[in-house]
Design an enzyme around this catalytic site. Structure first.
Site, short mmCIF file in Angstrom:
data_model
loop_
_atom_site.label_atom_id
_atom_site.label_comp_id
_atom_site.label_asym_id
_atom_site.label_seq_id
_atom_site.Cartn_x
_atom_site.Cartn_y
_atom_site.Cartn_z
N SER A 105 0.83 -1.20 0.00
CA SER A 105 0.00 0.00 0.00
C SER A 105 0.87 1.26 0.00
CB SER A 105 -0.96 -0.05 1.19
OG SER A 105 -1.94 0.95 1.10
N ASP A 202 -9.41 -3.20 -6.23
CA ASP A 202 -8.57 -2.29 -5.45
C ASP A 202 -8.64 -0.89 -6.07
OD1 ASP A 202 -6.23 -0.89 -4.35
OD2 ASP A 202 -5.52 -2.87 -3.74
N HIS A 232 -8.43 -3.98 -1.70
CA HIS A 232 -7.19 -3.46 -1.10
C HIS A 232 -6.96 -4.10 0.27
CE1 HIS A 232 -3.94 -0.57 -0.99
NE2 HIS A 232 -4.23 -0.31 0.28
#
Length: 264
Positions: A105, A202, A232
């Site tokens: 991330s 995502d 995500h």
């Protein structure tokens, strides 16, 4: 480790295989958290697994977070950690020519920016990038078509807050440095090979796929792994799910192939 010039020291959470005595590869890991929260401890499970299964050192850096510490604090802390690993390579039994960088991330975005910074400074050259659903492009905050997507965990609202906290008023403007948002770099030539993973649900899917394409177009070996239906951070939310386990195994295979030239 000594921090960036004029900044506090940087700490690393280090895992090594039991009995490691000879120089072995290493992974510098950068945690996620939208540039505004998170800590190295959140990835202990997978970092320990990398160390145990691959026979490598894994060092997770604790970097400064926005908004108290805006760009480029995070990537400079990551660079200080990389430099520190190289300087302490003898003590830590690290092969300086086989250091990979990676993150998830926001950490994946910082790792991508670190690859740019290390390339440009030409002091230490990571041999591989492991990027899990990386946060690469602040300009995604300006997209209006994302509101209809069925995304989970990290939403357009979260994304605007994270990037704004890190970049301030510069977010999505013309003057954002690629050391803050790696997708801003036009020429990606000369970067280390990459493995990039992202899910179809995502928020970062499009920017990740585009970055992978530009890496390949620049002559950088890049394997893009797109997980159908994954959102995500799916592997953190459901760590025991088979797709999450397989996602980790694919990362491990990529690291093994990049770091162990003897084919182990």
């Amino acid at each position: 480790m000594p921090g960036p010039k004029g900044a506090p020291s940087v700490s690393l959470r280090v895992f090594q295989p039991t009995g490691l005595k000879a120089a072995a590869p290493a992974l510098l890991w950068i945690h996620g958290g939208g540039l505004i929260f998170g800590a190295p401890e959140q990835d202990d499970r997978t970092n320990i697994a990398f160390a145990r299964e691959l026979g490598i050192t894994v060092a997770a850096v604790r970097y400064r977070l926005g908004p108290d510490h805006p760009a480029p604090a995070a990537v400079e802390d990551a660079y200080a950690a990389l430099r520190g690993l190289a300087e302490r390579a003898g003590d830590l039994h690290i092969d300086i020519d086989r250091i990979a960088i990676g993150g998830a991330s926001a950490g994946g975005g910082i790792a991508a920016a670190l690859a740019l910074l290390a390339h440009d400074r030409a002091e230490i050259r990571p041999v591989f990038q492991l990027l899990l659903y990386p946060m690469l492009d602040d300009r995604t905050t300006t997209r209006t078509d994302l509101k209809s997507l069925k995304v989970r965990v990290w939403t357009p609202k979260s994304n605007r807050y994270g990037w704004s906290s890190y970049l301030g008023d510069a977010v999505a403007g013309p003057d954002v440095s690629p050391y803050a948002a790696a997708a801003r770099r036009e020429d990606l030539t000369g970067l280390p090979p990459a493995w990039i993973g992202v899910g179809t649900h995502d928020l970062f899917h499009d920017e990740v796929v585009e970055y992978a394409r530009r890496l390949s177009d620049s002559g950088v070996p890049c394997h893009l792994d797109v997980i159908p239906g994954a959102f995500h951070g799916f592997d953190l939310v459901f760590p025991k799910a088979e797709i999450s386990r397989e996602f980790w195994r694919r990362q491990a295979r990529a690291l093994q192939g990049a770091l162990w030239t003897d084919g182990r």
